[in-house]
Design an enzyme around this catalytic site. Structure first.
Site, short mmCIF file in Angstrom:
data_model
loop_
_atom_site.label_atom_id
_atom_site.label_comp_id
_atom_site.label_asym_id
_atom_site.label_seq_id
_atom_site.Cartn_x
_atom_site.Cartn_y
_atom_site.Cartn_z
N LYS A 10 16.79 -18.76 -12.65
CA LYS A 10 15.60 -19.61 -12.83
C LYS A 10 14.87 -19.19 -14.09
O LYS A 10 15.00 -18.08 -14.60
CB LYS A 10 14.66 -19.50 -11.62
N VAL A 96 20.82 -8.92 -15.22
CA VAL A 96 20.26 -7.95 -14.28
C VAL A 96 18.92 -7.47 -14.81
O VAL A 96 18.79 -7.15 -16.00
CB VAL A 96 21.23 -6.77 -14.08
N MET A 100 15.01 -13.37 -14.37
CA MET A 100 15.61 -14.67 -14.05
C MET A 100 16.05 -14.75 -12.59
O MET A 100 16.84 -15.62 -12.22
CB MET A 100 16.79 -14.94 -14.99
N GLY A 103 18.56 -10.88 -8.61
CA GLY A 103 18.59 -10.22 -7.30
C GLY A 103 18.20 -11.18 -6.19
O GLY A 103 18.81 -11.18 -5.11
N ALA A 105 18.58 -14.39 -6.27
CA ALA A 105 19.70 -15.30 -6.11
C ALA A 105 20.75 -14.71 -5.20
O ALA A 105 21.30 -15.40 -4.32
CB ALA A 105 20.30 -15.63 -7.48
N ASP A 137 10.69 -14.72 -4.83
CA ASP A 137 11.52 -15.68 -5.55
C ASP A 137 12.72 -16.16 -4.75
O ASP A 137 13.42 -17.09 -5.17
CB ASP A 137 12.04 -15.07 -6.86
#
Length: 302
Positions: A10, A96, A100, A103, A105, A137
């Site tokens: 993201k 990593v 974005m 983790g 995800a 997230d």
């Protein structure tokens, strides 16, 4: 017998941050856009829970029960009275510690994969509830597309997107800790009145119209000053992308990945090449959004 789930990265096109709450979190107005960089999480029955990982910077990914993918498997197993005896294999392509949601995800991917493998048939609301317990997230990683996240970012409202937005992402030489960036935000904000975070109506309209110029005029990230304070070299990367013609430049989330909005694929390629030769970043990727959320690629055969 295994299940593989693909889950996107993201970018935060707006990240408005409120003052620290008594619980240490911050209220947010977080406009998420999923983009086409993906991790894949494969879940296979095993004698005990274990995690393996491959891909760029895989050595930085924890392989114990602190990994969000492992925590997701445990959380779903506990709800359904079973043991989380699975092998979780993560194929990394999302940066990593890059801001974005890589983790997150992996957590969402593991949750959906375990649900499919075990046949628990958890409802979407139940999966989102578990996601919210795992991290702010994680729910968006499950749903993808575009959404406004409020509360800690976990309360989602889907947003309309009227077109495709083209992005370039520059990966930094080192990572940044999200808690450290929020602590720096609090330090920089000390003594100031912090307004309640509110989504920009102009930005939401730009998303709905699919207008990259209008979006470029409205993107913002309240954590960017804190990220730049902890990692001043990111300013050089932002300047290089701006000089190459990016419509907008910003730190992605808590950083240190920097994001560059381009008008079209050819403009994105030009910005990407300029960043690759700038000497200000470790690697460069292009991607477009919105992208779908966590998606089952292969289901178990019985």
């Amino acid at each position: 017998m295994s299940v593989t789930v693909r889950v996107p990265a993201k970018v935060n096109v707006q990240l408005a941050v409120g003052a620290a709450r008594p619980d240490g979190f911050h209220d947010l107005a977080n406009v998420f856009l999923a983009v086409g960089l993906y991790d894949e999480v494969t879940v296979t029955p095993a004698d005990e829970l274990r995690v393996t990982c491959e891909g760029p910077d895989a050595g930085q990914v924890p392989l114990d029960r602190t990994n969000l993918a492992a925590r997701a498997a445990v959380a779903l197993a506990e709800r359904y009275g079973r043991t989380p005896d699975v092998h979780l294999h993560i194929a990394k392509d999302i940066p990593v510690a890059g801001g974005m949601a890589g983790g997150s995800a992996d957590g969402a991917g593991a949750l959906l994969a375990c649900d499919a493998l075990w046949g628990t048939r958890a409802s979407r609301d139940e999966l989102l509830d578990i996601c919210a317990e795992l991290g702010s997230d994680v729910p968006f990683s499950l749903v993808g597309g575009a959404a406004l996240g409020t509360g800690r970012g976990e309360k989602l409202t889907a947003l309309e997107v009227g077109g495709t937005f083209h992005w370039v992402f520059a990966m930094a030489e080192r990572g940044l800790s999200t808690p450290a960036v929020f602590r720096e935000f609090d330090r920089l904000a000390e003594g100031r009145d912090i307004p309640e975070p509110v989504a920009s109506e102009e930005l939401l309209d730009a998303l709905a119209k699919g207008d990259p110029d209008a979006l470029a005029a409205t993107v913002s990230n309240d954590l960017q000053p804190a990220a730049l304070s902890l990692f001043p070299e990111l300013a050089d990367t932002l300047a290089a992308g701006r000089a190459a013609g990016a419509l907008a430049t910003l730190v992605s989330g808590s950083g240190p990945t920097t994001a560059f909005l381009a008008r079209d694929p050819s403009s994105a390629a030009k910005v990407a090449e300029a960043l690759r030769t700038s000497g200000t970043c470790r690697s460069v990727r292009t991607a477009s959004g919105p992208a779908p959320g966590a998606t089952v690629l292969g289901r178990p055969s019985r």
